[in-house]
Design an enzyme around this catalytic site. Structure first.
Site, PDB file in Angstrom:
ATOM      1  N   GLU A   1      29.672  17.668 -20.411  1.00 56.69           N
ATOM      2  CA  GLU A   1      30.080  16.595 -19.517  1.00 56.69           C
ATOM      3  C   GLU A   1      30.890  15.482 -20.189  1.00 56.69           C
ATOM      4  O   GLU A   1      30.430  14.355 -20.315  1.00 56.69           O
ATOM      5  CB  GLU A   1      28.842  15.977 -18.864  1.00 56.69           C
ATOM      6  CG  GLU A   1      27.717  15.599 -19.830  1.00 56.69           C
ATOM      7  CD  GLU A   1      26.602  14.815 -19.130  1.00 56.69           C
ATOM      8  OE1 GLU A   1      26.900  13.846 -18.431  1.00 56.69           O
ATOM      9  OE2 GLU A   1      25.424  15.197 -19.304  1.00 56.69           O
TER      10      GLU A   1
ATOM     11  N   HIS B   1      17.212  15.196 -18.381  1.00 53.73           N
ATOM     12  CA  HIS B   1      17.457  15.218 -19.826  1.00 53.73           C
ATOM     13  C   HIS B   1      16.245  15.924 -20.413  1.00 53.73           C
ATOM     14  O   HIS B   1      15.254  15.310 -20.783  1.00 53.73           O
ATOM     15  CB  HIS B   1      17.612  13.793 -20.373  1.00 53.73           C
ATOM     16  CG  HIS B   1      18.800  13.081 -19.790  1.00 53.73           C
ATOM     17  ND1 HIS B   1      18.923  11.721 -19.750  1.00 53.73           N
ATOM     18  CD2 HIS B   1      19.932  13.554 -19.205  1.00 53.73           C
ATOM     19  CE1 HIS B   1      20.072  11.391 -19.173  1.00 53.73           C
ATOM     20  NE2 HIS B   1      20.704  12.488 -18.835  1.00 53.73           N
TER      21      HIS B   1
ATOM     22  N   HIS C   1      29.576   8.136 -23.947  1.00 52.85           N
ATOM     23  CA  HIS C   1      28.299   8.864 -23.882  1.00 52.85           C
ATOM     24  C   HIS C   1      28.387  10.217 -24.582  1.00 52.85           C
ATOM     25  O   HIS C   1      29.462  10.648 -24.996  1.00 52.85           O
ATOM     26  CB  HIS C   1      27.844   9.039 -22.423  1.00 52.85           C
ATOM     27  CG  HIS C   1      28.849   9.741 -21.550  1.00 52.85           C
ATOM     28  ND1 HIS C   1      29.098  11.085 -21.633  1.00 52.85           N
ATOM     29  CD2 HIS C   1      29.670   9.274 -20.566  1.00 52.85           C
ATOM     30  CE1 HIS C   1      30.011  11.425 -20.733  1.00 52.85           C
ATOM     31  NE2 HIS C   1      30.391  10.341 -20.081  1.00 52.85           N
TER      32      HIS C   1
ATOM     33  N   ASP D   1      22.454  19.215 -12.735  1.00 54.15           N
ATOM     34  CA  ASP D   1      23.119  17.965 -13.121  1.00 54.15           C
ATOM     35  C   ASP D   1      24.618  18.255 -13.096  1.00 54.15           C
ATOM     36  O   ASP D   1      25.170  18.732 -14.089  1.00 54.15           O
ATOM     37  CB  ASP D   1      22.632  17.544 -14.518  1.00 54.15           C
ATOM     38  CG  ASP D   1      23.141  16.169 -14.916  1.00 54.15           C
ATOM     39  OD1 ASP D   1      23.776  15.497 -14.084  1.00 54.15           O
ATOM     40  OD2 ASP D   1      22.896  15.779 -16.073  1.00 54.15           O
TER      41      ASP D   1
ATOM     42  N   HIS E   1      25.732   4.913 -14.967  1.00 56.32           N
ATOM     43  CA  HIS E   1      24.593   5.252 -14.108  1.00 56.32           C
ATOM     44  C   HIS E   1      24.592   4.345 -12.880  1.00 56.32           C
ATOM     45  O   HIS E   1      23.613   3.660 -12.584  1.00 56.32           O
ATOM     46  CB  HIS E   1      23.276   5.156 -14.877  1.00 56.32           C
ATOM     47  CG  HIS E   1      23.082   6.275 -15.851  1.00 56.32           C
ATOM     48  ND1 HIS E   1      22.064   6.304 -16.782  1.00 56.32           N
ATOM     49  CD2 HIS E   1      23.767   7.425 -16.036  1.00 56.32           C
ATOM     50  CE1 HIS E   1      22.150   7.412 -17.501  1.00 56.32           C
ATOM     51  NE2 HIS E   1      23.180   8.113 -17.063  1.00 56.32           N
TER      52      HIS E   1
ATOM     53  N   GLU F   1      31.144  17.492 -15.061  1.00 51.52           N
ATOM     54  CA  GLU F   1      29.887  17.933 -15.669  1.00 51.52           C
ATOM     55  C   GLU F   1      29.470  19.269 -15.085  1.00 51.52           C
ATOM     56  O   GLU F   1      29.334  19.408 -13.861  1.00 51.52           O
ATOM     57  CB  GLU F   1      28.790  16.892 -15.410  1.00 51.52           C
ATOM     58  CG  GLU F   1      27.428  17.312 -15.948  1.00 51.52           C
ATOM     59  CD  GLU F   1      26.401  16.190 -15.903  1.00 51.52           C
ATOM     60  OE1 GLU F   1      26.535  15.288 -15.053  1.00 51.52           O
ATOM     61  OE2 GLU F   1      25.462  16.231 -16.714  1.00 51.52           O
TER      62      GLU F   1
ATOM     63  N   ASP G   1      27.900  12.322  -9.255  1.00 48.84           N
ATOM     64  CA  ASP G   1      27.016  12.975 -10.235  1.00 48.84           C
ATOM     65  C   ASP G   1      25.653  13.143  -9.567  1.00 48.84           C
ATOM     66  O   ASP G   1      24.892  12.182  -9.453  1.00 48.84           O
ATOM     67  CB  ASP G   1      26.936  12.079 -11.483  1.00 48.84           C
ATOM     68  CG  ASP G   1      26.049  12.654 -12.585  1.00 48.84           C
ATOM     69  OD1 ASP G   1      25.251  13.570 -12.312  1.00 48.84           O
ATOM     70  OD2 ASP G   1      26.143  12.163 -13.720  1.00 48.84           O
TER      71      ASP G   1
ATOM     72  N   HIS H   1      23.325  17.877 -22.834  1.00 52.21           N
ATOM     73  CA  HIS H   1      21.862  17.804 -22.947  1.00 52.21           C
ATOM     74  C   HIS H   1      21.269  19.005 -22.221  1.00 52.21           C
ATOM     75  O   HIS H   1      21.932  19.627 -21.380  1.00 52.21           O
ATOM     76  CB  HIS H   1      21.327  16.481 -22.367  1.00 52.21           C
ATOM     77  CG  HIS H   1      21.713  16.221 -20.933  1.00 52.21           C
ATOM     78  ND1 HIS H   1      21.044  16.767 -19.866  1.00 52.21           N
ATOM     79  CD2 HIS H   1      22.717  15.475 -20.385  1.00 52.21           C
ATOM     80  CE1 HIS H   1      21.604  16.360 -18.729  1.00 52.21           C
ATOM     81  NE2 HIS H   1      22.640  15.588 -19.018  1.00 52.21           N
TER      82      HIS H   1
ATOM     83  N   ASP I   1       0.812  -1.220   0.000  1.00 53.61           N
ATOM     84  CA  ASP I   1       0.000   0.000   0.000  1.00 53.61           C
ATOM     85  C   ASP I   1       0.845   1.271   0.000  1.00 53.61           C
ATOM     86  O   ASP I   1       0.373   2.338   0.380  1.00 53.61           O
ATOM     87  CB  ASP I   1      -0.965   0.001   1.193  1.00 53.61           C
ATOM     88  CG  ASP I   1      -0.235  -0.133   2.516  1.00 53.61           C
ATOM     89  OD1 ASP I   1       0.999  -0.371   2.493  1.00 53.61           O
ATOM     90  OD2 ASP I   1      -0.886  -0.008   3.561  1.00 53.61           O
TER      91      ASP I   1
ATOM     92  N   TYR J   1      36.549   6.617 -18.916  1.00 52.22           N
ATOM     93  CA  TYR J   1      36.317   5.510 -17.978  1.00 52.22           C
ATOM     94  C   TYR J   1      37.173   4.334 -18.450  1.00 52.22           C
ATOM     95  O   TYR J   1      37.013   3.879 -19.594  1.00 52.22           O
ATOM     96  CB  TYR J   1      34.838   5.116 -17.977  1.00 52.22           C
ATOM     97  CG  TYR J   1      33.924   6.341 -17.917  1.00 52.22           C
ATOM     98  CD1 TYR J   1      33.463   6.838 -16.695  1.00 52.22           C
ATOM     99  CD2 TYR J   1      33.559   7.016 -19.085  1.00 52.22           C
ATOM    100  CE1 TYR J   1      32.662   7.976 -16.654  1.00 52.22           C
ATOM    101  CE2 TYR J   1      32.769   8.153 -19.045  1.00 52.22           C
ATOM    102  CZ  TYR J   1      32.321   8.632 -17.829  1.00 52.22           C
ATOM    103  OH  TYR J   1      31.537   9.753 -17.787  1.00 52.22           O
TER     104      TYR J   1
ATOM    105  N   ARG K   1      34.493  11.945 -14.755  1.00 54.30           N
ATOM    106  CA  ARG K   1      33.529  12.760 -15.504  1.00 54.30           C
ATOM    107  C   ARG K   1      33.515  14.127 -14.832  1.00 54.30           C
ATOM    108  O   ARG K   1      33.531  14.209 -13.590  1.00 54.30           O
ATOM    109  CB  ARG K   1      32.123  12.130 -15.488  1.00 54.30           C
ATOM    110  CG  ARG K   1      31.077  12.979 -16.175  1.00 54.30           C
ATOM    111  CD  ARG K   1      29.816  12.215 -16.600  1.00 54.30           C
ATOM    112  NE  ARG K   1      28.981  11.707 -15.537  1.00 54.30           N
ATOM    113  CZ  ARG K   1      28.892  10.427 -15.173  1.00 54.30           C
ATOM    114  NH1 ARG K   1      29.638   9.508 -15.774  1.00 54.30           N
ATOM    115  NH2 ARG K   1      28.103  10.050 -14.205  1.00 54.30           N
TER     116      ARG K   1
HETATM  117  N1  GLY Z   1      23.156  12.423 -14.467  1.00 47.52           N
HETATM  118  C1  GLY Z   1      22.829  11.945 -15.757  1.00 47.52           C
HETATM  119  C2  GLY Z   1      23.583  12.646 -16.790  1.00 47.52           C
HETATM  120  O1  GLY Z   1      24.623  13.188 -16.515  1.00 47.52           O
HETATM  121  O2  GLY Z   1      23.168  12.777 -17.909  1.00 47.52           O
HETATM  122 MN    MN Z   2      24.105  15.033 -17.591  1.00 43.50          MN
HETATM  123 MN    MN Z   3      25.013  13.911 -14.563  1.00 46.63          MN
END
Ligand code: GLY
Ligand code: MN
Ligand code: MN
Length: 489
Positions: A420, A403, A392, A320, A291, A443, A309, A396, A68, A424, A441
């Site tokens: 970003e 996103h 990647h 982000d 992720h 970003e 991140d 974005h 529930d 890796y 990374r």
């Molecule tokens: N945190 C997801 C991305 O960097 O797109």
């Molecule tokens: Mn991002």
């Molecule tokens: Mn991110």
């Protein structure tokens, strides 16, 4: 007696001065998007709709977590953008041209919302109801969801009935006003069912359009208004403060979970209600999982870097921001080599951001810098090598979605985007072992201005020197010591 009166009077004055009798504290924040903002967005939508059309937006479904307990409700961002309404079981209709009802009144939008219900509100909180929607959201033509079935709308008279196609994943709660019923009623009224639920096939009803609305929403949501920018700036700044505080608090032995907790505590401290996406906190090889959201390594160690991140969501708008830092406060030569390469790619890409530059241009520049750098470091042998060290995209939009909706051609003033790049290198990669398990990374969130850019996340240090310097500073959390619960920790 006199003395008692004087004392009472003094206490009363003290209470008044302390604010006790001053206006009651406000119940909710006062910096949400305004009714005028949402109204303006509906006008902007209308302006881009084709002649003789209607746009239909449904609320998001409630998602069950278990038994529930449901997941925290999150409104469909398009519906939120257009109305400010945060409750489920609702549908908005926006008409291009003014319509006239049976009583001769004109209207150009209708909003069917959740009905007030004292028992449900006792358990789950206040509902706005039609009166709240009219008063607070300034949408005059509001009805209860149960009235949608009998509301006389002839969808066949429009050249286009625009909506997002259905995912067929809405639970039927057996109420005539739940989202399931609203969708079924719409399908019936619009003739959708006659298409055998397949709009990709040849269709008997050809005024149903499941593509056009997304084009318009991309145009609208990709360019932020002043009110949206205020919220985004705040979300990004809060996230940058989170990164700074973690840099100060970082030490070997912390768990990924508690590092996540420090970021999210900072978010909450500033009134950010949620995280815009599941936080990613990966030490060592966990940083190679793009992720990674388990965040459950019990003790990070001094030889590792940690990739973080995280984005605060403030009144619906999410940041982000990623920082990657050495757990012991000092980058090793290999870590610094990879970090500086990612930094160079990011910096060159950021400096190119301005109206007219395309997303693919900055992406190509960043990728070229990374490929050349990987050759220079001996990690790949040729710049044209196909590899998975940078798997990647570069950029974005951010906004109501992490996103976010928006166009991905040329940049325009008041877009807010990420930049970003990352590298890796998982264990077992086809390169010298000294590079294994390094993951970086960086970003940042960038506002496109009239003739350039503004780095919204600049408060979070980005160069290795700045990061190492900040990591030497004491943290207020050093003094936050909790009881030992037994066991090793
Ligand atoms: N945190 C997801 C991305 O960097 O797109
Ligand atoms: Mn991002
Ligand atoms: Mn991110």
């Amino acid at each position: 007696m006199n003395k008692l009166l004087t004392k009472t009077f003094t206490i009363l004055i003290a209470f008044m001065l302390s604010g006790f009798f001053i206006a009651p504290a406000q119940d909710i924040p006062d910096d949400y998007l305004s009714g005028e903002f949402h109204k303006g967005r509906r006008e902007a939508l209308r302006a881009q709709m084709p002649e003789n059309s209607v746009a239909v937006f449904f609320s998001n479904p409630i998602r069950n977590r278990s038994n529930d307990v449901d997941f925290i409700y999150h409104q469909d961002p398009n519906l939120y953008y257009l109305t400010g309404y945060k409750e489920p079981h609702s549908v908005l209709l926006v008409f291009k041209e003014s319509q006239t009802n049976e009583s001769g009144q004109n209207y150009n939008e209708i909003f069917f919302v959740q009905e007030r219900n004292p028992m449900a509100e006792m358990w789950n909180g206040k509902r706005m109801g039609t009166e709240g929607v009219k008063g607070r959201l300034k949408i005059d033509n509001a009805f209860n969801g149960s009235e949608f079935a009998s509301y006389n709308i002839d969808f066949s008279k429009f050249d286009k009935v625009m909506f997002y196609d259905f995912q067929h994943d809405v639970r039927d709660t057996r109420s005539d006003a739940d989202l399931y019923s609203l969708i079924e009623q719409f399908k019936e009224k619009s003739g959708y069912n006659a298409n055998a639920n397949s709009l990709s096939a040849e269709r008997p009803v050809n005024n149903l359009d499941v593509r056009g609305l997304d084009v318009i929403m991309n145009n609208l949501r990709g360019i932020k208004t002043a009110e949206e920018l205020d919220l985004l700036r705040k979300a990004v700044l809060i996230s940058a403060v989170g990164q700074r505080e973690v840099m100060k608090a970082m030490r070997p032995g912390l768990s990924e979970t508690e590092i996540q907790g420090i970021h999210e505590f900072v978010f909450k401290k500033y009134g950010s209600e949620y995280e815009g996406y599941p936080s990613i906190v990966g030490a060592g090889h966990n940083g190679c999982i793009l992720h990674y959201i388990d965040n459950n390594k019990p003790e990070i160690n001094s030889e590792e870097m940690i990739l973080m991140d995280l984005g605060a969501e403030y009144h619906g708008y999410t940041a982000d921001v990623t920082r990657t830092i050495p757990v012991d406060g000092k980058f090793s030569p290999e870590e610094k080599a990879i970090y500086d390469l990612v930094y160079k790619a990011q910096e060159e890409a950021i400096q190119m951001c301005k109206p007219g530059t395309t997303f693919s241009e900055i992406s190509a520049v960043a990728r070229q810098i990374i490929n050349k750098g990987l050759v220079d470091l001996g990690i790949i042998s040729d710049e044209t090598d196909r590899h998975l060290y940078y798997p990647h995209g570069l950029s974005h939009h951010i906004g109501l979605d992490v996103h976010d909706k928006g166009n991905y051609g040329a940049m325009e003033e008041n877009m807010v985007i990420t930049v970003e790049p990352g590298i890796y290198i998982p264990e077992g990669s086809d390169c010298d072992e000294k590079w294994w398990n390094i993951a970086v990374r960086i970003e940042d969130d960038v506002l496109i201005t009239k003739d350039g850019f503004e780095l919204l996340s600049a408060f979070a240090p980005r160069t290795t020197e700045e990061i190492e310097k900040l990591m030497l500073e004491p943290s207020p959390l050093d003094a936050f010591v909790l009881p030992n619960l037994g066991g090793d920790k």
